[in-house]
Design a protein around this motif. Structure first.
Motif, PDB file in Angstrom:
ATOM      1  N   ASN A 197       9.149   9.329  12.548  1.00 48.17           N
ATOM      2  CA  ASN A 197       9.679   8.026  13.004  1.00 48.17           C
ATOM      3  C   ASN A 197       9.019   7.013  12.170  1.00 48.17           C
ATOM      4  OD1 ASN A 197      10.639   8.700  15.589  1.00 48.17           O
ATOM      5  ND2 ASN A 197       8.507   9.190  16.258  1.00 48.17           N
ATOM      6  N   ILE A 198       9.945   6.106  11.105  1.00 53.23           N
ATOM      7  CA  ILE A 198       9.704   5.475  10.077  1.00 53.23           C
ATOM      8  C   ILE A 198       9.586   4.033  10.307  1.00 53.23           C
ATOM      9  CG2 ILE A 198      10.217   5.021   7.537  1.00 53.23           C
ATOM     10  CD1 ILE A 198       9.255   7.964   8.268  1.00 53.23           C
ATOM     11  N   THR A 199       8.756   3.294   9.829  1.00 54.00           N
ATOM     12  CA  THR A 199       8.787   1.875   9.741  1.00 54.00           C
ATOM     13  C   THR A 199       8.534   1.116   8.559  1.00 54.00           C
ATOM     14  OG1 THR A 199       7.959   1.819  12.251  1.00 54.00           O
ATOM     15  CG2 THR A 199       7.773  -0.355  10.952  1.00 54.00           C
ATOM     16  N   GLY A 200       9.445   0.587   8.138  1.00 47.81           N
ATOM     17  CA  GLY A 200       9.405  -0.157   6.837  1.00 47.81           C
ATOM     18  C   GLY A 200       9.349  -1.518   6.687  1.00 47.81           C
ATOM     19  N   ALA A 201       8.787  -1.935   5.327  1.00 50.17           N
ATOM     20  CA  ALA A 201       8.700  -3.506   5.295  1.00 50.17           C
ATOM     21  C   ALA A 201       8.691  -3.646   3.717  1.00 50.17           C
ATOM     22  CB  ALA A 201       7.709  -4.418   5.984  1.00 50.17           C
ATOM     23  N   THR A 202       9.291  -4.976   3.259  1.00 53.78           N
ATOM     24  CA  THR A 202       9.353  -5.275   1.920  1.00 53.78           C
ATOM     25  C   THR A 202       7.926  -5.796   1.671  1.00 53.78           C
ATOM     26  OG1 THR A 202      11.646  -6.075   2.127  1.00 53.78           O
ATOM     27  CG2 THR A 202      10.459  -6.765   0.331  1.00 53.78           C
ATOM     28  N   LEU A 203       7.373  -5.379   0.473  1.00 47.99           N
ATOM     29  CA  LEU A 203       6.114  -5.789   0.014  1.00 47.99           C
ATOM     30  C   LEU A 203       6.406  -7.359  -0.762  1.00 47.99           C
ATOM     31  CD1 LEU A 203       4.393  -2.681  -1.352  1.00 47.99           C
ATOM     32  CD2 LEU A 203       4.182  -3.754   0.935  1.00 47.99           C
ATOM     33  N   TYR A 204       5.552  -8.166  -0.340  1.00 51.88           N
ATOM     34  CA  TYR A 204       5.416  -9.482  -1.012  1.00 51.88           C
ATOM     35  C   TYR A 204       4.149  -9.732  -1.847  1.00 51.88           C
ATOM     36  CZ  TYR A 204       9.529 -10.476   1.869  1.00 51.88           C
ATOM     37  OH  TYR A 204      10.579 -10.527   2.567  1.00 51.88           O
ATOM     38  N   ASN A 205       4.460 -10.569  -3.100  1.00 51.22           N
ATOM     39  CA  ASN A 205       3.235 -10.993  -3.670  1.00 51.22           C
ATOM     40  C   ASN A 205       3.212 -12.475  -3.595  1.00 51.22           C
ATOM     41  OD1 ASN A 205       5.041 -12.065  -5.689  1.00 51.22           O
ATOM     42  ND2 ASN A 205       5.010 -10.162  -6.953  1.00 51.22           N
ATOM     43  N   LYS A 206       2.336 -13.254  -4.248  1.00 51.47           N
ATOM     44  CA  LYS A 206       2.064 -14.623  -4.268  1.00 51.47           C
ATOM     45  C   LYS A 206       3.388 -15.398  -4.762  1.00 51.47           C
ATOM     46  CE  LYS A 206      -2.811 -14.619  -4.718  1.00 51.47           C
ATOM     47  NZ  LYS A 206      -4.004 -14.955  -5.651  1.00 51.47           N
ATOM     48  N   ARG A 207       4.145 -14.706  -5.633  1.00 52.65           N
ATOM     49  CA  ARG A 207       5.326 -15.513  -6.033  1.00 52.65           C
ATOM     50  C   ARG A 207       6.600 -15.061  -5.050  1.00 52.65           C
ATOM     51  NH1 ARG A 207       3.630 -12.751 -10.961  1.00 52.65           N
ATOM     52  NH2 ARG A 207       5.226 -11.230 -10.191  1.00 52.65           N
ATOM     53  N   GLY A 208       6.296 -14.324  -4.019  1.00 50.94           N
ATOM     54  CA  GLY A 208       7.507 -13.853  -3.096  1.00 50.94           C
ATOM     55  C   GLY A 208       7.647 -12.333  -3.148  1.00 50.94           C
ATOM     56  N   ARG A 209       9.037 -11.945  -2.932  1.00 52.30           N
ATOM     57  CA  ARG A 209       9.235 -10.656  -2.691  1.00 52.30           C
ATOM     58  C   ARG A 209       8.987  -9.902  -4.163  1.00 52.30           C
ATOM     59  NH1 ARG A 209      15.046  -8.644  -0.832  1.00 52.30           N
ATOM     60  NH2 ARG A 209      15.374  -7.062  -2.450  1.00 52.30           N
ATOM     61  N   ASP A 210       8.258  -8.521  -3.760  1.00 49.76           N
ATOM     62  CA  ASP A 210       7.814  -8.029  -5.207  1.00 49.76           C
ATOM     63  C   ASP A 210       8.942  -6.593  -5.386  1.00 49.76           C
ATOM     64  OD1 ASP A 210       5.979  -7.013  -7.038  1.00 49.76           O
ATOM     65  OD2 ASP A 210       4.608  -6.219  -5.616  1.00 49.76           O
ATOM     66  N   ASN A 211       9.826  -6.532  -4.858  1.00 57.00           N
ATOM     67  CA  ASN A 211      10.799  -5.594  -5.020  1.00 57.00           C
ATOM     68  C   ASN A 211      10.247  -4.017  -4.900  1.00 57.00           C
ATOM     69  OD1 ASN A 211      13.065  -7.097  -5.658  1.00 57.00           O
ATOM     70  ND2 ASN A 211      12.305  -7.232  -7.815  1.00 57.00           N
ATOM     71  N   ARG A 212       9.352  -3.966  -3.745  1.00 58.40           N
ATOM     72  CA  ARG A 212       8.943  -2.840  -3.356  1.00 58.40           C
ATOM     73  C   ARG A 212       8.963  -2.541  -2.317  1.00 58.40           C
ATOM     74  NH1 ARG A 212       2.892  -2.552  -5.092  1.00 58.40           N
ATOM     75  NH2 ARG A 212       3.066  -4.763  -4.605  1.00 58.40           N
ATOM     76  N   LEU A 213       9.191  -1.297  -1.548  1.00 58.97           N
ATOM     77  CA  LEU A 213       9.478  -1.207   0.004  1.00 58.97           C
ATOM     78  C   LEU A 213       8.213  -0.181   0.393  1.00 58.97           C
ATOM     79  CD1 LEU A 213      13.276  -0.822  -0.211  1.00 58.97           C
ATOM     80  CD2 LEU A 213      11.982  -2.705   0.592  1.00 58.97           C
ATOM     81  N   HIS A 214       7.803  -0.558   1.557  1.00 56.95           N
ATOM     82  CA  HIS A 214       6.545   0.276   1.839  1.00 56.95           C
ATOM     83  C   HIS A 214       6.948   0.981   3.367  1.00 56.95           C
ATOM     84  CE1 HIS A 214       2.205   0.851   2.586  1.00 56.95           C
ATOM     85  NE2 HIS A 214       2.333   0.356   3.946  1.00 56.95           N
ATOM     86  N   GLN A 215       7.019   1.999   3.624  1.00 55.50           N
ATOM     87  CA  GLN A 215       7.004   2.715   4.539  1.00 55.50           C
ATOM     88  C   GLN A 215       6.043   3.403   5.168  1.00 55.50           C
ATOM     89  OE1 GLN A 215      11.929   3.068   4.082  1.00 55.50           O
ATOM     90  NE2 GLN A 215      10.656   4.393   5.604  1.00 55.50           N
ATOM     91  N   ARG A 216       5.818   3.680   6.486  1.00 58.48           N
ATOM     92  CA  ARG A 216       4.593   4.304   7.305  1.00 58.48           C
ATOM     93  C   ARG A 216       5.427   5.058   8.204  1.00 58.48           C
ATOM     94  NH1 ARG A 216      -0.319   0.858   7.318  1.00 58.48           N
ATOM     95  NH2 ARG A 216      -1.294   2.255   8.705  1.00 58.48           N
ATOM     96  N   GLY A 217       4.865   6.425   8.503  1.00 54.29           N
ATOM     97  CA  GLY A 217       5.512   7.022   9.498  1.00 54.29           C
ATOM     98  C   GLY A 217       4.593   7.936  10.225  1.00 54.29           C
ATOM     99  N   GLN A 218       5.408   8.729  11.322  1.00 53.74           N
ATOM    100  CA  GLN A 218       4.546   9.799  11.954  1.00 53.74           C
ATOM    101  C   GLN A 218       5.457  10.671  11.979  1.00 53.74           C
ATOM    102  OE1 GLN A 218       3.672   7.971  15.851  1.00 53.74           O
ATOM    103  NE2 GLN A 218       1.846   6.824  15.129  1.00 53.74           N
ATOM    104  N   GLY A 219       5.209  11.984  11.635  1.00 53.62           N
ATOM    105  CA  GLY A 219       6.055  13.258  11.625  1.00 53.62           C
ATOM    106  C   GLY A 219       5.712  14.218  12.533  1.00 53.62           C
TER     107      GLY A 219
END
Length: 106
Positions: free
Chosen positions: A82-104
């Motif tokens: 079960n995966i939940t993801g979000a875009t990572l942001y820095n002080k200038r806005g979107r950081d073009n990285r995606l972060h996912q957490r899950g439970q397997g």
């Protein structure tokens, strides 16, 4: 430290961060995964590619997304996560990285 697997990847799906729990669950070391495309490694079940692309499209729009996906671990077994993801942001806005957490679970 979290008990959840955490994967961070860039817009080319190259893994740029994984935690210990993620490595333990899928059986690959950090060195085997970092800098490689998630599809290249083969950890995502092929039948879930299309669903994953819809999930990622939401993330690129800045939305949170959750999904149940199948992963193929190094030993060849299938792991359901079960995966939940979000875009990572820095002080200038979107950081073009995606972060996912899950439970397997198997």
């Amino acid at each position: 430290m979290t008990d959840e697997p955490i994967y961070t990847y860039d817009t080319d799906f190259k893994l740029i961060g994984v935690n210990r729990k993620a490595c333990e669950l899928i059986g690959y070391s950090e060195e085997e995964m970092l800098g490689r495309n998630m599809l290249e490694i083969g950890i995502l079940h092929p039948d879930d590619y299309e669903r994953t692309m819809h999930h990622v499209e939401k993330l690129f729009r800045g939305e949170m997304a959750s999904n149940e996906l199948r992963f193929v671990i190094k030993k060849g077994a299938t792991l359901i996560g079960n995966i939940t993801g979000a875009t990572l942001y820095n002080k200038r806005g979107r950081d073009n990285r995606l972060h996912q957490r899950g439970q397997g679970h198997h």
